[in-house]
Design an enzyme around this catalytic site. Structure first.
Site, PDB file in Angstrom:
ATOM      1  N   CYS B  84       0.828  -1.214   0.000  1.00  0.00           N
ATOM      2  CA  CYS B  84       0.000   0.000   0.000  1.00  0.00           C
ATOM      3  C   CYS B  84       0.860   1.261   0.000  1.00  0.00           C
ATOM      4  CB  CYS B  84      -0.942   0.002   1.197  1.00  0.00           C
ATOM      5  SG  CYS B  84      -1.578  -1.620   1.608  1.00  0.00           S
ATOM      6  N   SER B 209     -11.117   1.310   5.146  1.00  0.00           N
ATOM      7  CA  SER B 209     -11.088   1.973   3.843  1.00  0.00           C
ATOM      8  C   SER B 209     -11.706   1.021   2.813  1.00  0.00           C
ATOM      9  CB  SER B 209      -9.658   2.343   3.460  1.00  0.00           C
ATOM     10  OG  SER B 209      -8.830   1.201   3.473  1.00  0.00           O
ATOM     11  N   ILE B 211     -12.599  -0.673  -1.175  1.00  0.00           N
ATOM     12  CA  ILE B 211     -11.884  -1.221  -2.338  1.00  0.00           C
ATOM     13  C   ILE B 211     -12.100  -0.224  -3.479  1.00  0.00           C
ATOM     14  CG2 ILE B 211     -11.916  -3.102  -4.020  1.00  0.00           C
ATOM     15  CD1 ILE B 211     -12.766  -4.922  -1.610  1.00  0.00           C
ATOM     16  N   HIS B 338      -8.859   4.050  -1.492  1.00  0.00           N
ATOM     17  CA  HIS B 338      -7.495   3.538  -1.328  1.00  0.00           C
ATOM     18  C   HIS B 338      -7.136   2.592  -2.473  1.00  0.00           C
ATOM     19  CE1 HIS B 338      -3.855   2.069   0.288  1.00  0.00           C
ATOM     20  NE2 HIS B 338      -4.318   1.135   1.104  1.00  0.00           N
TER      21      HIS B 338
END
Ligand SMILES: [Zn+2]
Lengths: 144, 396
Positions: B84, B209, B211, B338
């Site tokens: 990430c 958060s 998808i 995200h």
């Protein structure tokens, strides 16, 4: 998930028993077991049986469970501290509301999963609260 | 060390479920804006760095596809991956190429189409971000589960509550409501968050958060080129990077992310920021709130709050505009979305626009120090990047 029998077979021992590796040079105990020590660089390590009792340092109740474990949802996952060696494992024989950090827990062998395609049943170590134990209870330091 | 590097152009796609475009088209939404805002021609670009985690998407060699669609075939290029934190790793890679003199102008793009796979596949894929055999396959520990272990340990030790976690979500949704690029541009109430279903206790749906599909891009340039292109370059003042353990069980505490603490220390040292009081030197921060607990850990790891007191910052609304330091005025990962590889670059775009006073009314920070911070985490503290952006030219 792994579908191959030989791979599953090679992994059977660490799944069933709490086997770690102790560094003969610096004394650090590693779990999962490994063949070299990242702390002192030694390649001289021996397998050790970890004590079966530890303290619950953290936990979570997982509702969205992936893969073959989905049928078992929700599952409770704990972070167990055994004399400074930490293990992430499933908790069993307990309801989420009965848990708290600092609880004394002990290792037991339980069914972990059953793959849907091959029907292989996987057993492994889970932890359950020590009967009658409360928060901050003493820790068994002896070998199991 | 090396030549100074500045951001001279930015581009950002709409984040969300983007079934209307393929991955190259999505990336190009960000790339085309970054190139045009930099005022350069494609032929001037020396290097293209593509951040891409992939795995859920039909394209295996996304950078090649992205570069061909953007008309950049033939130029040097490669793919960067750091979970990430991929976006920040891509910026660091391009930064280093320019600092070393290898390139004068570099395009950095991060893109992800996570909705091309069904949710369980994405959950399984991200769950593998830890130590696959020991923590995922054995026990079915999911990515929310990893952060949930941190949340339980933190709450048990310091007395933070599930309400405190939800307060982070409420703040980030509030600012996302003013960001048209956000996946969820709408406010939520504390009650809505508290009533949402558990994903991995104590984390609820509104603590997580989403998808996301999305892309973000920046154009980086050397000092000499940047000063020819623009009167308002935003400089990369310093970057701190650290890698944490793979196994969570190898960590010695669960109330902070060691890698983030180390990365912050490095970034502060190079920028001459007092690690005891960094908020005094900064105007605004974007932090990695993949889960609400992660934003609270970030307050402490970055030194915005003392250890054990991170949750008090959000409880006292000190991370809203007007407080000690405004955090995630974009809506954060939580509400802006995200798309893994785009996230670190999205932070750079947001902070560039914040520093230049160019974001929407209501979510613009007061710019007094001319400095902003990005905190981008890969996995559960497996990678940590802390980047300081500045309006004034950094020390040589
Ligand atoms: Zn050793």
């Amino acid at each position: 998930m792994t579908r191959s029998l030989p791979v599953w077979w090679r992994r059977r021992i660490p799944r069933y028993r709490l086997i770690g590796a102790r560094c003969k040079e610096c004394g650090k105990i590693h779990y999962p077991p490994r063949t070299s020590c990242p702390y002192c660089g030694s390649n001289s390590l021996e397998e050790v049986q970890l004590p079966r009792r530890g303290i619950l340092e953290s936990y979570s109740v997982i509702y969205s469970v992936p893969g073959d474990n989905r049928l078992n949802a929700p599952i409770i996952v704990g972070l167990v501290n055994i004399n400074g060696v930490r293990i992430v494992a499933e908790l069993t024989d307990v309801l989420p509301g009965e848990l708290s950090t600092g609880l004394e827990v002990e290792a037991v062998v339980r069914k972990i999963s059953e793959t849907s395609d091959t029907g292989i049943i996987t057993y492994g170590v889970k932890f359950r609260p020590v009967l009658g134990a409360g928060s901050g209870a003493g820790q068994d330091t002896g070998e199991a | 060390m090396g030549r100074r590097v500045a951001i001279v152009g930015t581009g950002h796609s709409k984040f969300g479920v983007r079934n209307d475009v393929n991955i190259a088209e999505l990336a190009y939404e960000a790339i085309s804006k970054a190139i045009s805002s930099a005022g350069i021609e494609k032929k001037e670009i020396d290097l293209v760095v593509t951040g891409y985690v992939g795995g859920w998407s039909s394209e295996g060699l996304a950078p090649v596809v992205v570069m061909e669609y953007a008309g950049l075939t033939g130029k040097p290029g490669y793919r960067i991956e750091a979970a990430c934190a991929t976006g920040s790793a891509a910026i660091k890679t391009a930064h280093d190429a320019i600092a070393s003199g290898e390139a004068d102008i570099a395009l950095v793009v991060g893109v992800e189409k996570m909705n091309e796979s069904p949710t369980p596949t994405v959950v399984e894929f991200i769950g593998r971000a830890g130590n696959y055999f020991w923590e995922f396959e054995n026990f079915g520990l999911t990515f929310p589960g990893y952060y949930a272990l941190y949340a339980t340990a933190y709450m048990g030790k310091y007395g933070a509550t599930e309400e405190d976690l939800c307060r982070v979500a409420v703040k980030n949704h509030y600012y996302a409501s003013m960001n048209p690029k956000a996946q969820f541009p709408r406010a939520i109430t504390l009650e809505q968050c508290m009533k949402s279903r558990y994903i991995a206790w104590p984390l609820k749906l509104f603590d997580c958060s989403p998808i996301t599909d999305g892309a973000a891009a920046v154009v980086l340039a050397s000092e000499e080129v940047a000063q020819k292109l623009t009167d308002s370059p935003v400089w990369i003042e310093s970057i701190g990077v650290s890698v944490g353990t793979s196994n969570l069980s190898k960590r010695d505490q669960f109330t902070s992310l060691n890698a983030a603490t180390l990365a912050a220390k490095m970034a502060y040292k190079k920028a001459g920021i007092d690690p005891e009081n960094p908020a005094k030197y900064l105007d605004v921060a974007e932090v990695h709130d993949c889960f609400t607990i992660a934003e609270i850990l970030a307050y402490e790891d970055l030194g915005f709050a003392k250890r054990r007191e991170g949750y008090k910052l959000i409880r006292e609304e000190q991370t809203y505009i007007g407080g000690l330091i405004p955090v995630n005025l974009s809506g954060g990962l939580k509400a802006k979305g995200h798309p893994l590889a785009a996230t670190g670059i999205s932070m750079a775009v947001e902070l560039t626009n914040q520093l230049l006073g160019k974001v929407e009314k209501g979510r613009q920070a007061d710019i007094k120090n001319g400095r902003a911070l990005a905190h981008n985490i890969g996995g559960t503290g497996h990678y940590a990047y802390v980047t300081i952006y500045s309006l004034s030219k950094p020390r040589a």
